[in-house]
Design a protein around this motif. Structure first.
Motif, PDB file in Angstrom:
ATOM      1  N   LYS A  19      34.454  34.387  32.877  1.00 50.14           N
ATOM      2  CA  LYS A  19      35.887  34.331  33.162  1.00 50.14           C
ATOM      3  C   LYS A  19      36.483  33.046  32.604  1.00 50.14           C
ATOM      4  O   LYS A  19      35.777  32.099  32.246  1.00 50.14           O
ATOM      5  CB  LYS A  19      36.139  34.425  34.661  1.00 50.14           C
ATOM      6  N   HIS A  47      30.508  31.569  34.159  1.00 52.41           N
ATOM      7  CA  HIS A  47      29.551  32.583  33.704  1.00 52.41           C
ATOM      8  C   HIS A  47      28.642  32.938  34.870  1.00 52.41           C
ATOM      9  O   HIS A  47      28.128  32.060  35.562  1.00 52.41           O
ATOM     10  CB  HIS A  47      28.728  32.070  32.517  1.00 52.41           C
ATOM     11  N   ASN A  73      41.508  35.732  32.772  1.00 55.11           N
ATOM     12  CA  ASN A  73      40.857  36.653  31.841  1.00 55.11           C
ATOM     13  C   ASN A  73      39.362  36.681  32.129  1.00 55.11           C
ATOM     14  O   ASN A  73      38.766  35.651  32.469  1.00 55.11           O
ATOM     15  CB  ASN A  73      41.092  36.211  30.394  1.00 55.11           C
ATOM     16  N   TYR A  74      38.772  37.844  31.983  1.00 61.02           N
ATOM     17  CA  TYR A  74      37.333  37.936  32.201  1.00 61.02           C
ATOM     18  C   TYR A  74      36.738  39.000  31.292  1.00 61.02           C
ATOM     19  O   TYR A  74      37.432  39.882  30.788  1.00 61.02           O
ATOM     20  CB  TYR A  74      37.025  38.263  33.669  1.00 61.02           C
ATOM     21  N   HIS A  75      35.463  38.891  31.065  1.00 62.43           N
ATOM     22  CA  HIS A  75      34.724  39.937  30.357  1.00 62.43           C
ATOM     23  C   HIS A  75      33.460  40.222  31.165  1.00 62.43           C
ATOM     24  O   HIS A  75      32.881  39.321  31.790  1.00 62.43           O
ATOM     25  CB  HIS A  75      34.370  39.506  28.927  1.00 62.43           C
ATOM     26  N   SER A  77      29.863  42.865  31.332  1.00 61.31           N
ATOM     27  CA  SER A  77      28.991  43.884  30.750  1.00 61.31           C
ATOM     28  C   SER A  77      27.903  44.210  31.762  1.00 61.31           C
ATOM     29  O   SER A  77      27.571  43.388  32.627  1.00 61.31           O
ATOM     30  CB  SER A  77      28.375  43.395  29.434  1.00 61.31           C
TER      31      SER A  77
END
Length: 269
Positions: A19, A47, A73-75, A77
């Motif tokens: 993030k 992280h 914002n974040y990613h 998986s």
């Protein structure tokens, strides 16, 4: 919501989360839940990695919550796996076997069409050839689906070309199926040899719109279902009105042939 997945007992989930730095770590949460329980973790780092062991069969939902005032914002998986190295969600597990089983049925239909064509090959009907191509396309599509889902089951991911091939083949089958349906409803090749210009335009518009709605729903789901239902209603009205007209036409032709046959028999007598 990030995603959901159908797990069996002893399944495993691995999540990798990152993030933006401006996020307030005190109000960012990772929530993993099913219908009876939930697992909650505070995302207190930019992280974050976590592993979750599944205790019972259920569909688990993975959500990221932001209870603060600051957007971030974040990613994320994930790698989800069931027992035996199965990467498919439980609702998709039967698909490889299903498509492998149904493929021979379509090819048997192709053989039946081919045998019928050989018997009546002197009667060249374009609609019959188009109808013959439909089970062939369906059979090939099922073969590819069996391969597609087996790869997904074994590796948990697909190459770009495999996904593109799946969607392109789906569109082709949809176009062919709806084309056959509309042409049959118009009696093309049976009660008439040609379509008018306006009918051809209507056919192209309806088939394209219906195929597009089916494809968008296949890819995205959600609200595209409403577009698909609307297109089905319009298309079915178009099809059934055409079928009714052609059935009446065939009935009149049959009556004419029967009367002609009776007249010939009386003449010979």
């Amino acid at each position: 919501m990030f995603t959901y997945f159908g797990f069996e007992k002893e399944g495993h989930a691995h999540l990798d989360f990152g993030k933006s730095l401006n996020a307030d770590s005190r109000v960012n949460w990772l929530i993993v839940c099913d219908q009876a329980s939930y697992h909650l973790e505070i995302l207190n780092a930019t992280h974050y990695t976590t592993d979750i062991d599944i205790k019972e069969d259920s569909t688990y939902f993975f959500l990221v919550a932001n209870c603060g005032l600051l957007p971030f914002n974040y990613h994320i998986s994930g790698r989800f796996q069931n027992r035996g190295g199965e990467h498919l969600s439980t609702q998709y597990v039967p698909l490889p076997t299903f498509y492998s089983s149904i493929s021979p049925v379509w090819f048997l239909i192709v053989l039946a069409f081919t045998f019928n064509w050989l018997q009546h090959r002197k009667q060249s009907v374009a609609l019959h050839k188009l109808m013959w191509s439909l089970p062939l396309a369906k059979g090939l599509f099922c073969v590819y689906n069996a391969y597609y889902w087996r790869v997904f089951s074994r590796y948990g991911r697909l190459e770009t070309w495999q996904t593109i091939t799946y969607h392109v083949s789906y569109v082709i089958v949809q176009l062919l199926m709806y084309s056959v349906l509309f042409l049959v409803s118009k009696g093309w090749g049976v009660t008439r040899s040609n379509l008018s210009t306006s009918e051809k335009k209507s056919l192209v518009v309806c088939v394209t719109a219906l195929s597009a709605a089916s494809t968008l729903y296949q890819i995205n789901g959600g609200y595209f279902l409403f577009a698909l239902v609307i297109m089905y209603v319009i298309a079915m009205k178009y099809v059934f009105s055409g079928l009714e007209h052609n059935l009446r036409s065939l009935s009149r032709q049959r009556q004419f042939l029967v009367q002609r046959q009776h007249a010939r028999s009386h003449t010979h007598n």
